[in-house]
Design a protein around this motif. Sequence first.
Motif, PDB file in Angstrom:
ATOM      1  N   GLY A  97       0.205 -84.640 -59.329  1.00 17.35           N
ATOM      2  CA  GLY A  97       1.155 -85.657 -58.895  1.00 17.35           C
ATOM      3  C   GLY A  97       0.861 -86.209 -57.517  1.00 17.35           C
ATOM      4  N   ALA A  98      -0.212 -85.733 -56.875  1.00 13.48           N
ATOM      5  CA  ALA A  98      -0.615 -86.287 -55.580  1.00 13.48           C
ATOM      6  C   ALA A  98      -0.913 -87.777 -55.745  1.00 13.48           C
ATOM      7  CB  ALA A  98      -1.841 -85.557 -55.043  1.00 13.48           C
ATOM      8  N   LEU A  99      -0.615 -88.560 -54.719  1.00 19.28           N
ATOM      9  CA  LEU A  99      -0.831 -90.006 -54.775  1.00 19.28           C
ATOM     10  C   LEU A  99      -2.095 -90.439 -54.039  1.00 19.28           C
ATOM     11  CD1 LEU A  99       2.812 -91.320 -54.220  1.00 19.28           C
ATOM     12  CD2 LEU A  99       1.523 -91.212 -56.358  1.00 19.28           C
ATOM     13  N   GLY A 100      -2.723 -89.495 -53.339  1.00 11.48           N
ATOM     14  CA  GLY A 100      -3.924 -89.858 -52.603  1.00 11.48           C
ATOM     15  C   GLY A 100      -4.908 -88.713 -52.535  1.00 11.48           C
ATOM     16  N   TYR A 101      -6.182 -89.057 -52.354  1.00 17.24           N
ATOM     17  CA  TYR A 101      -7.245 -88.050 -52.208  1.00 17.24           C
ATOM     18  C   TYR A 101      -8.214 -88.598 -51.166  1.00 17.24           C
ATOM     19  CZ  TYR A 101     -10.552 -84.379 -53.612  1.00 17.24           C
ATOM     20  OH  TYR A 101     -11.390 -83.282 -53.642  1.00 17.24           O
ATOM     21  N   MET A 102      -8.265 -87.922 -50.020  1.00 16.29           N
ATOM     22  CA  MET A 102      -9.106 -88.358 -48.917  1.00 16.29           C
ATOM     23  C   MET A 102     -10.146 -87.302 -48.580  1.00 16.29           C
ATOM     24  SD  MET A 102      -8.084 -91.359 -47.881  1.00 16.29           S
ATOM     25  CE  MET A 102      -8.921 -91.381 -46.285  1.00 16.29           C
ATOM     26  N   LEU A 103     -11.352 -87.745 -48.261  1.00 16.27           N
ATOM     27  CA  LEU A 103     -12.370 -86.821 -47.778  1.00 16.27           C
ATOM     28  C   LEU A 103     -12.210 -86.639 -46.277  1.00 16.27           C
ATOM     29  CD1 LEU A 103     -15.534 -88.025 -49.729  1.00 16.27           C
ATOM     30  CD2 LEU A 103     -13.881 -86.253 -50.356  1.00 16.27           C
ATOM     31  N   LYS A 104     -12.531 -85.457 -45.793  1.00 15.35           N
ATOM     32  CA  LYS A 104     -12.346 -85.168 -44.373  1.00 15.35           C
ATOM     33  C   LYS A 104     -13.327 -85.916 -43.476  1.00 15.35           C
ATOM     34  CE  LYS A 104      -9.844 -80.822 -44.538  1.00 15.35           C
ATOM     35  NZ  LYS A 104      -9.733 -79.458 -44.008  1.00 15.35           N
ATOM     36  N   GLU A 105     -14.264 -86.619 -44.094  1.00 15.69           N
ATOM     37  CA  GLU A 105     -15.194 -87.439 -43.309  1.00 15.69           C
ATOM     38  C   GLU A 105     -14.634 -88.835 -43.074  1.00 15.69           C
ATOM     39  OE1 GLU A 105     -18.133 -89.249 -46.696  1.00 15.69           O
ATOM     40  OE2 GLU A 105     -18.241 -87.106 -46.352  1.00 15.69           O
ATOM     41  N   MET A 106     -13.367 -89.084 -43.499  1.00 20.52           N
ATOM     42  CA  MET A 106     -12.793 -90.418 -43.404  1.00 20.52           C
ATOM     43  C   MET A 106     -12.745 -90.897 -41.963  1.00 20.52           C
ATOM     44  SD  MET A 106     -10.223 -87.996 -43.475  1.00 20.52           S
ATOM     45  CE  MET A 106      -8.785 -87.539 -42.505  1.00 20.52           C
ATOM     46  N   ASP A 107     -12.764 -92.248 -41.802  1.00 20.11           N
ATOM     47  CA  ASP A 107     -12.632 -92.807 -40.466  1.00 20.11           C
ATOM     48  C   ASP A 107     -11.156 -93.083 -40.178  1.00 20.11           C
ATOM     49  OD1 ASP A 107     -11.997 -95.211 -41.793  1.00 20.11           O
ATOM     50  OD2 ASP A 107     -14.063 -95.916 -41.689  1.00 20.11           O
ATOM     51  N   THR A 108     -10.868 -93.490 -38.970  1.00 22.99           N
ATOM     52  CA  THR A 108      -9.489 -93.701 -38.537  1.00 22.99           C
ATOM     53  C   THR A 108      -8.767 -94.733 -39.388  1.00 22.99           C
ATOM     54  OG1 THR A 108     -10.058 -93.115 -36.252  1.00 22.99           O
ATOM     55  CG2 THR A 108      -8.045 -94.400 -36.589  1.00 22.99           C
ATOM     56  N   ASP A 109      -9.415 -95.869 -39.628  1.00 19.48           N
ATOM     57  CA  ASP A 109      -8.774 -96.933 -40.406  1.00 19.48           C
ATOM     58  C   ASP A 109      -8.435 -96.458 -41.808  1.00 19.48           C
ATOM     59  OD1 ASP A 109      -8.869 -98.680 -38.317  1.00 19.48           O
ATOM     60  OD2 ASP A 109     -10.690 -99.696 -38.972  1.00 19.48           O
ATOM     61  N   ALA A 110      -9.302 -95.631 -42.389  1.00 19.78           N
ATOM     62  CA  ALA A 110      -9.084 -95.172 -43.762  1.00 19.78           C
ATOM     63  C   ALA A 110      -7.845 -94.287 -43.866  1.00 19.78           C
ATOM     64  CB  ALA A 110     -10.313 -94.412 -44.270  1.00 19.78           C
ATOM     65  N   ILE A 111      -7.684 -93.357 -42.943  1.00 16.15           N
ATOM     66  CA  ILE A 111      -6.528 -92.463 -43.017  1.00 16.15           C
ATOM     67  C   ILE A 111      -5.237 -93.222 -42.765  1.00 16.15           C
ATOM     68  CG2 ILE A 111      -6.710 -91.732 -40.595  1.00 16.15           C
ATOM     69  CD1 ILE A 111      -5.523 -89.601 -43.597  1.00 16.15           C
ATOM     70  N   ILE A 112      -5.260 -94.189 -41.861  1.00 16.69           N
ATOM     71  CA  ILE A 112      -4.066 -95.003 -41.596  1.00 16.69           C
ATOM     72  C   ILE A 112      -3.713 -95.843 -42.816  1.00 16.69           C
ATOM     73  CG2 ILE A 112      -3.187 -96.948 -40.246  1.00 16.69           C
ATOM     74  CD1 ILE A 112      -4.714 -95.780 -37.844  1.00 16.69           C
ATOM     75  N   GLN A 113      -4.734 -96.456 -43.417  1.00 16.76           N
ATOM     76  CA  GLN A 113      -4.492 -97.268 -44.606  1.00 16.76           C
ATOM     77  C   GLN A 113      -3.954 -96.415 -45.749  1.00 16.76           C
ATOM     78  OE1 GLN A 113      -7.953 -99.205 -46.225  1.00 16.76           O
ATOM     79  NE2 GLN A 113      -6.771-100.483 -47.626  1.00 16.76           N
ATOM     80  N   ALA A 114      -4.537 -95.228 -45.932  1.00 19.92           N
ATOM     81  CA  ALA A 114      -4.099 -94.343 -47.014  1.00 19.92           C
ATOM     82  C   ALA A 114      -2.629 -93.987 -46.865  1.00 19.92           C
ATOM     83  CB  ALA A 114      -4.950 -93.082 -47.036  1.00 19.92           C
ATOM     84  N   ILE A 115      -2.218 -93.633 -45.666  1.00 18.67           N
ATOM     85  CA  ILE A 115      -0.827 -93.247 -45.429  1.00 18.67           C
ATOM     86  C   ILE A 115       0.109 -94.422 -45.694  1.00 18.67           C
ATOM     87  CG2 ILE A 115       0.829 -92.513 -43.677  1.00 18.67           C
ATOM     88  CD1 ILE A 115      -1.440 -90.849 -42.445  1.00 18.67           C
ATOM     89  N   LYS A 116      -0.265 -95.597 -45.235  1.00 21.23           N
ATOM     90  CA  LYS A 116       0.588 -96.771 -45.439  1.00 21.23           C
ATOM     91  C   LYS A 116       0.749 -97.085 -46.918  1.00 21.23           C
ATOM     92  CE  LYS A 116      -0.137 -99.074 -40.981  1.00 21.23           C
ATOM     93  NZ  LYS A 116      -0.677-100.267 -40.288  1.00 21.23           N
ATOM     94  N   VAL A 117      -0.357 -97.009 -47.673  1.00 26.63           N
ATOM     95  CA  VAL A 117      -0.303 -97.307 -49.106  1.00 26.63           C
ATOM     96  C   VAL A 117       0.557 -96.280 -49.840  1.00 26.63           C
ATOM     97  CG1 VAL A 117      -1.676 -97.363 -51.233  1.00 26.63           C
ATOM     98  CG2 VAL A 117      -2.492 -98.549 -49.193  1.00 26.63           C
ATOM     99  N   VAL A 118       0.322 -95.010 -49.554  1.00 24.27           N
ATOM    100  CA  VAL A 118       1.051 -93.944 -50.249  1.00 24.27           C
ATOM    101  C   VAL A 118       2.526 -93.949 -49.856  1.00 24.27           C
ATOM    102  CG1 VAL A 118       1.289 -91.428 -50.446  1.00 24.27           C
ATOM    103  CG2 VAL A 118      -0.965 -92.503 -50.634  1.00 24.27           C
ATOM    104  N   ALA A 119       2.835 -94.240 -48.598  1.00 25.91           N
ATOM    105  CA  ALA A 119       4.233 -94.287 -48.154  1.00 25.91           C
ATOM    106  C   ALA A 119       5.026 -95.325 -48.940  1.00 25.91           C
ATOM    107  CB  ALA A 119       4.303 -94.593 -46.662  1.00 25.91           C
ATOM    108  N   LEU A 120       4.346 -96.376 -49.391  1.00 20.93           N
ATOM    109  CA  LEU A 120       4.995 -97.435 -50.168  1.00 20.93           C
ATOM    110  C   LEU A 120       5.004 -97.135 -51.664  1.00 20.93           C
ATOM    111  CD1 LEU A 120       3.561-100.577 -48.326  1.00 20.93           C
ATOM    112  CD2 LEU A 120       5.896 -99.681 -48.205  1.00 20.93           C
ATOM    113  N   GLY A 121       4.479 -95.958 -52.042  1.00 22.66           N
ATOM    114  CA  GLY A 121       4.489 -95.560 -53.445  1.00 22.66           C
ATOM    115  C   GLY A 121       3.222 -95.875 -54.200  1.00 22.66           C
ATOM    116  N   GLY A 122       2.203 -96.395 -53.492  1.00 25.28           N
ATOM    117  CA  GLY A 122       0.928 -96.682 -54.136  1.00 25.28           C
ATOM    118  C   GLY A 122       0.035 -95.452 -54.143  1.00 25.28           C
ATOM    119  N   SER A 123      -1.179 -95.614 -54.645  1.00 26.14           N
ATOM    120  CA  SER A 123      -2.145 -94.516 -54.649  1.00 26.14           C
ATOM    121  C   SER A 123      -3.383 -94.935 -53.883  1.00 26.14           C
ATOM    122  CB  SER A 123      -2.527 -94.126 -56.087  1.00 26.14           C
ATOM    123  OG  SER A 123      -3.046 -95.240 -56.789  1.00 26.14           O
TER     124      SER A 123
END
Length: 224
Positions: A97-123
């Motif tokens: 049921g997780a809405l996101g999957y990020m690799l620990k090599e992600m850059d700053t923009d990627a983690i910020i974008q991921a959180i914003k998308v998932v916070a709105l209910g996206g994946s």
Amino acid sequence: MTKILIVDDHQLFREGVKRILDFEDSFEVVAEGDDGSEVQALYEQYLPDVVLMDINMPRMNGVDATEKLISKYPDAKVIILSIHDDESYVSHAMKTGALGYMLKEMDTDAIIQAIKVVALGGSYLHPKVTHNLVTEFRRLSEREHKGSFQQNDIRRPLHLLTKRECEVLQLLTDGQSNRVIGETLFISEKTVKNHVSSILQKMAVNDRTQAVVNAIKNGWVEVK
């Protein structure tokens, strides 16, 4: 304000992610944990909007913790953090049921974008993970259709997208990040984000993963 809970057994990694998120005015890290066994109690105490969950922890791993949390709180929004980009890890994690999957090599923009998308209910999936899933999808499609999957017969959706948006969609399928897409097409990262938003709207999908999968099904992109 998006409230965030970070759960990871590596303190230096947690601190690094927290420093990244502290620069975003709309984010607030409300709590931290170092094991999956703590997640439910922390969630109930702080009611975060998004949980960043390490996949590998000593007593209870992130997959089990996510499954336990979402079984009790179905609306909980979890992003798995991992060093593994293999599709088997991704599929197993997302089935919880997780809405996101990020690799620990992600850059700053990627983690910020991921959180914003998932916070709105996206994946949200890390671009490299998306590419691996796309490759697996192609393999299964070829097996299912017993050779009728004509990958070379690419029909660009120029009835729906602009030529530039078709180029961006292809690079999304290749698993490229916004930064790399911008460098490849000689455009700014902001312009790339605008193109991606336009693609998602025109294709009537919620995230780039759905866009890529639909594009493959329709024969609009080449899977390399």
